[in-house]
Design an enzyme around this catalytic site. Sequence first.
Site: not given
Length: 369
Positions: A215-216
Amino acid sequence: MDILTVVGARPQFIKAAAVSRCIAEYNAKKSDESSRINEIILHTGQHFDKNMSDVFFKELQIPKPVYNLNIDSMGHGAMTGRMMEKIEEILSIHQPDFVMVYGDTNSTLAGALAARKNNINLVHVEAGLRSRNMNMPEEVNRILTDRVSDILCCPTDNAITNLKEEGYDHFPCSLVKTGDVMQDAAIYYSTFSVNKSSIVKEMKLNDDEFLLCTLHRAENTDDISRLEKIVYALNILSKCNEIVMPLHPRTQKQINKLKLKVNFKTIDPVGYFDIIELLKHARIVMTDSGGLQKEAFFFKKRCVTLRDETEWVELVDLGVNTLVGSDPDAIIHAVNKPVADEKKFDVNLYGNGMASKNIIDALCNYRSS
Ligand code: UD1
Ligand code: UDP
């Protein structure tokens, strides 16, 4: 032929590795020095931690960058502007035949604008993708880069269709369906990643039993409510599922800042051999990454995409990628769905490892036309 390759962020190192390797193969077949391709790699510095940058150059044996601009951690305007200024200086020294940019980051846009304004042929690898969400920095970067490119290397049929719908048929540029260089990289490096990575053993992971999560994206990390909902869903899932989450520095910073309670296993970002081995052994991939969505497909894993839209729409149409956004119920429901039929993955969507060769061919044809 001289090519200046501009990279700066993690996914670009992996994409450039595939093309650089193909350039080396091309050169090995040319006895005459003047017919070889001379690639100069410029690293903007956007990603700079060892495990976000150096590890990829070492593992994937990417030629050492001739330049590193060390431009990182700034707002969009400052970062892109400073990169442009420096790239322009370097272009005036080398005057390459082509500038090659990858994907949709600020480094991509800076390289693209610098090349265009200096009238140097611009090649965009991963052209034509669209999320149709103009609030994403990536969407702005890719639309602007496409518009100023001379050779648009499209990974998929959908990418070609997108460009045609925007009138690119009538623009003075060349559209080529090349396939996806990330598949070239996945095919090549996965043949020996098992001998290079011990992560599955070290973490005592069982085959098909853990969820691999990354997740980024700004849309998830900078929106507190979205981040909280995703972490909440992962916490619930972690009660019955092992979760392995290599954390991007952006996400780590945000989780620390908000003091979010995380009940699952997070680790530092890993190298490419480790991520391939994790992909091979995971049950499901959960991600907002562009690259991971396709890699899940390459390794025949179902993907739960933590976004409201995707550029890789063919995977959703195929039924192997489910868009869930940040809604906890949707996330949990998608993870618990029955496994996808393995046969669904036996379709050639991304060129089966020939993309880099097609890109080199496109450059050679463009030059001789
Ligand atoms: C960038 C791209 C995104 C891509 C992602 C790949 C833009 C606008 N975004 O997002 O499209 O999906 O790379 O990973 O170009 N940081 C570190 N160490 C690093 C790298 C970053 O600490 O090695 C920190 C920076 O200091 C900054 C934050 O992470 O605080 C975000 O970095 P930035 O390069 O601005 O964008 P990404 O989120 O990495
Ligand atoms: N990746 C990696 N280590 C990690 C997480 C991702 O090597 O800890 C690889 C991943 O396999 C893919 C690429 O990095 O090849 C994707 O980069 P990222 O998700 O940062 O960017 P995006 O593709 O969303 O632009």
